[in-house]
Design a protein around this motif. Structure first.
Motif, PDB file in Angstrom:
ATOM      1  N   TYR A  56     -15.388  17.214  24.344  1.00 33.37           N
ATOM      2  CA  TYR A  56     -16.269  16.261  23.667  1.00 33.37           C
ATOM      3  C   TYR A  56     -17.035  15.439  24.677  1.00 33.37           C
ATOM      4  CZ  TYR A  56     -12.661  12.737  24.686  1.00 33.37           C
ATOM      5  OH  TYR A  56     -11.765  11.892  25.314  1.00 33.37           O
ATOM      6  N   GLN A  57     -18.056  14.752  24.160  1.00 32.26           N
ATOM      7  CA  GLN A  57     -18.800  13.766  24.933  1.00 32.26           C
ATOM      8  C   GLN A  57     -18.919  12.516  24.074  1.00 32.26           C
ATOM      9  OE1 GLN A  57     -22.505  15.766  25.683  1.00 32.26           O
ATOM     10  NE2 GLN A  57     -21.678  16.926  27.382  1.00 32.26           N
ATOM     11  N   ARG A  58     -18.595  11.387  24.657  1.00 33.01           N
ATOM     12  CA  ARG A  58     -18.747  10.105  23.950  1.00 33.01           C
ATOM     13  C   ARG A  58     -20.131   9.560  24.223  1.00 33.01           C
ATOM     14  NH1 ARG A  58     -14.133   6.792  22.668  1.00 33.01           N
ATOM     15  NH2 ARG A  58     -15.738   5.323  22.068  1.00 33.01           N
ATOM     16  N   GLU A  59     -20.810   9.157  23.172  1.00 27.67           N
ATOM     17  CA  GLU A  59     -22.136   8.566  23.299  1.00 27.67           C
ATOM     18  C   GLU A  59     -22.170   7.328  22.402  1.00 27.67           C
ATOM     19  OE1 GLU A  59     -24.856  11.732  22.281  1.00 27.67           O
ATOM     20  OE2 GLU A  59     -24.186  12.962  23.960  1.00 27.67           O
ATOM     21  N   GLY A  60     -21.797   6.192  22.956  1.00 28.66           N
ATOM     22  CA  GLY A  60     -21.737   4.962  22.170  1.00 28.66           C
ATOM     23  C   GLY A  60     -20.692   5.083  21.074  1.00 28.66           C
ATOM     24  N   GLY A  61     -21.133   4.911  19.824  1.00 26.75           N
ATOM     25  CA  GLY A  61     -20.220   4.989  18.686  1.00 26.75           C
ATOM     26  C   GLY A  61     -20.122   6.386  18.098  1.00 26.75           C
ATOM     27  N   THR A  62     -20.497   7.382  18.908  1.00 26.82           N
ATOM     28  CA  THR A  62     -20.493   8.768  18.434  1.00 26.82           C
ATOM     29  C   THR A  62     -19.668   9.625  19.384  1.00 26.82           C
ATOM     30  OG1 THR A  62     -22.716   8.481  17.530  1.00 26.82           O
ATOM     31  CG2 THR A  62     -21.980  10.738  17.862  1.00 26.82           C
ATOM     32  N   ILE A  63     -18.981  10.603  18.821  1.00 28.28           N
ATOM     33  CA  ILE A  63     -18.291  11.609  19.619  1.00 28.28           C
ATOM     34  C   ILE A  63     -18.888  12.963  19.246  1.00 28.28           C
ATOM     35  CG2 ILE A  63     -16.364  11.785  17.970  1.00 28.28           C
ATOM     36  CD1 ILE A  63     -14.542  12.311  20.443  1.00 28.28           C
ATOM     37  N   VAL A  64     -19.350  13.681  20.268  1.00 30.77           N
ATOM     38  CA  VAL A  64     -19.972  14.986  20.080  1.00 30.77           C
ATOM     39  C   VAL A  64     -18.964  16.046  20.531  1.00 30.77           C
ATOM     40  CG1 VAL A  64     -21.904  16.484  20.713  1.00 30.77           C
ATOM     41  CG2 VAL A  64     -22.250  13.998  20.537  1.00 30.77           C
ATOM     42  N   PHE A  65     -18.511  16.871  19.588  1.00 29.49           N
ATOM     43  CA  PHE A  65     -17.594  17.959  19.944  1.00 29.49           C
ATOM     44  C   PHE A  65     -18.432  19.157  20.372  1.00 29.49           C
ATOM     45  CE2 PHE A  65     -14.861  15.301  17.361  1.00 29.49           C
ATOM     46  CZ  PHE A  65     -13.734  15.258  18.159  1.00 29.49           C
ATOM     47  N   THR A  66     -18.296  19.550  21.643  1.00 34.04           N
ATOM     48  CA  THR A  66     -19.162  20.578  22.216  1.00 34.04           C
ATOM     49  C   THR A  66     -18.581  21.980  22.143  1.00 34.04           C
ATOM     50  OG1 THR A  66     -18.288  20.089  24.422  1.00 34.04           O
ATOM     51  CG2 THR A  66     -20.317  18.950  23.753  1.00 34.04           C
TER      52      THR A  66
END
Length: 90
Positions: free
Chosen positions: A26-36
């Protein structure tokens, strides 16, 4: 089966089963988590390891108040099959 661990330094949720490590990156971007992407070694596929991994990752996102972006097809399919997680979608 082992417990899922959030390895924040590597940005991966991980679980080890019989010496094989499955991960949900994953990548954390502020209040979002992106599962890659999600990787489950062939030796432990078909035993619910991936589902346990993603369920724990999504529960963690909920606990942290994060919205989810499922770039990984496995995560997207899991959310489609489990509508109780759809409210997490960004």
């Amino acid at each position: 089966m082992q417990k899922v661990h959030d390895n924040a330094a590597e940005q991966e949720f991980e679980i080890e089963v019989e010496g094989h490590r499955a991960i949900a990156a994953y990548q954390r971007e502020g209040g979002t988590i992106v599962f890659t992407h999600t990787k489950v070694p062939p030796e432990i596929e078909g035993r619910g390891v991936g589902s346990k991994l993603i369920r724990a990752a999504l529960d963690s996102a909920r606990d942290q108040g994060l919205q989810v972006v499922p770039q990984c097809p496995f995560v997207a399919a899991y959310i489609d099959r489990h509508p109780e997680y759809r409210d997490l979608l960004a």
